[in-house]
Design a protein around this motif. Structure first.
Motif, PDB file in Angstrom:
ATOM      1  N   ALA A  15       0.837  -1.204   0.000  1.00 39.00           N
ATOM      2  CA  ALA A  15       0.000   0.000   0.000  1.00 39.00           C
ATOM      3  C   ALA A  15       0.872   1.255   0.000  1.00 39.00           C
ATOM      4  O   ALA A  15       0.581   2.217  -0.723  1.00 39.00           O
ATOM      5  CB  ALA A  15      -0.936   0.000   1.214  1.00 39.00           C
ATOM      6  N   LEU A  16       1.950   1.255   0.763  1.00 35.42           N
ATOM      7  CA  LEU A  16       2.862   2.402   0.805  1.00 35.42           C
ATOM      8  C   LEU A  16       3.524   2.614  -0.561  1.00 35.42           C
ATOM      9  O   LEU A  16       3.602   3.750  -1.044  1.00 35.42           O
ATOM     10  CB  LEU A  16       3.921   2.206   1.892  1.00 35.42           C
ATOM     11  N   ALA A  17       3.981   1.544  -1.187  1.00 29.63           N
ATOM     12  CA  ALA A  17       4.605   1.647  -2.512  1.00 29.63           C
ATOM     13  C   ALA A  17       3.610   2.219  -3.530  1.00 29.63           C
ATOM     14  O   ALA A  17       3.963   3.097  -4.333  1.00 29.63           O
ATOM     15  CB  ALA A  17       5.118   0.284  -2.964  1.00 29.63           C
ATOM     16  N   LEU A  18       2.377   1.751  -3.481  1.00 31.15           N
ATOM     17  CA  LEU A  18       1.355   2.256  -4.402  1.00 31.15           C
ATOM     18  C   LEU A  18       0.984   3.704  -4.082  1.00 31.15           C
ATOM     19  O   LEU A  18       0.733   4.499  -4.996  1.00 31.15           O
ATOM     20  CB  LEU A  18       0.113   1.375  -4.361  1.00 31.15           C
ATOM     21  N   LEU A  19       0.954   4.055  -2.803  1.00 30.52           N
ATOM     22  CA  LEU A  19       0.647   5.427  -2.417  1.00 30.52           C
ATOM     23  C   LEU A  19       1.723   6.384  -2.937  1.00 30.52           C
ATOM     24  O   LEU A  19       1.411   7.474  -3.438  1.00 30.52           O
ATOM     25  CB  LEU A  19       0.503   5.546  -0.899  1.00 30.52           C
ATOM     26  N   ILE A  20       2.971   5.977  -2.835  1.00 34.80           N
ATOM     27  CA  ILE A  20       4.064   6.789  -3.385  1.00 34.80           C
ATOM     28  C   ILE A  20       3.881   6.934  -4.896  1.00 34.80           C
ATOM     29  O   ILE A  20       4.045   8.023  -5.451  1.00 34.80           O
ATOM     30  CB  ILE A  20       5.436   6.171  -3.033  1.00 34.80           C
ATOM     31  N   ASP A  21       3.491   5.853  -5.554  1.00 34.38           N
ATOM     32  CA  ASP A  21       3.233   5.882  -6.996  1.00 34.38           C
ATOM     33  C   ASP A  21       2.093   6.852  -7.310  1.00 34.38           C
ATOM     34  O   ASP A  21       2.166   7.628  -8.269  1.00 34.38           O
ATOM     35  CB  ASP A  21       2.910   4.474  -7.486  1.00 34.38           C
TER      36      ASP A  21
END
Length: 119
Positions: A15-21
């Motif tokens: 979720a964090l990786a996607l949020l950064i994206d």
């Protein structure tokens, strides 16, 4: 099989990786623009990717407490990045963006799914 992740941090990490994206995609830097242009994804539709990824973030986080939601969201993320990989191959756009961004995120999503369902 329980439909709650066995450990909370893999879905949170995805979720964090996607949020950064998502945040990067609001004003896409060159590598994101190059990637989307490289697969010939119409600029008028770029906003849809932000909506899709934001929905996945919400599902992954909610799924830490709600049975089945993280599994479904993670499955959606895997399908999204498999589709992106197919788009890259079909467009013959298989440079660094493909290997690092697309396949890297696909690998992360698969690893998170496996870690979440293993006892």
């Amino acid at each position: 099989m329980t439909l709650l992740p066995h450990i909370w941090w893999p879905p949170a990490l995805l979720a964090l990786a996607l949020l950064i994206d998502v945040v990067l995609s609001l004003r896409p830097p060159k590598f994101i623009r190059d990637c989307l242009d490289g697969v010939r994804f119409p600029r008028e539709w770029w906003w849809t990717l932000i909506v899709i990824k934001t929905t996945a973030v919400v599902g992954l986080v909610a799924g830490i407490w709600m049975p089945g939601v993280a599994f479904a969201a993670n499955t959606g993320v895997i399908i999204y990045f498999v589709s992106a990989a197919v788009a890259h191959v079909r467009a013959r756009f298989t440079g660094t963006e493909f290997w690092i961004n697309c396949l890297g995120m696909l690998a992360l999503a698969i690893i998170v799914q496996v870690l979440s369902v293993l006892p």
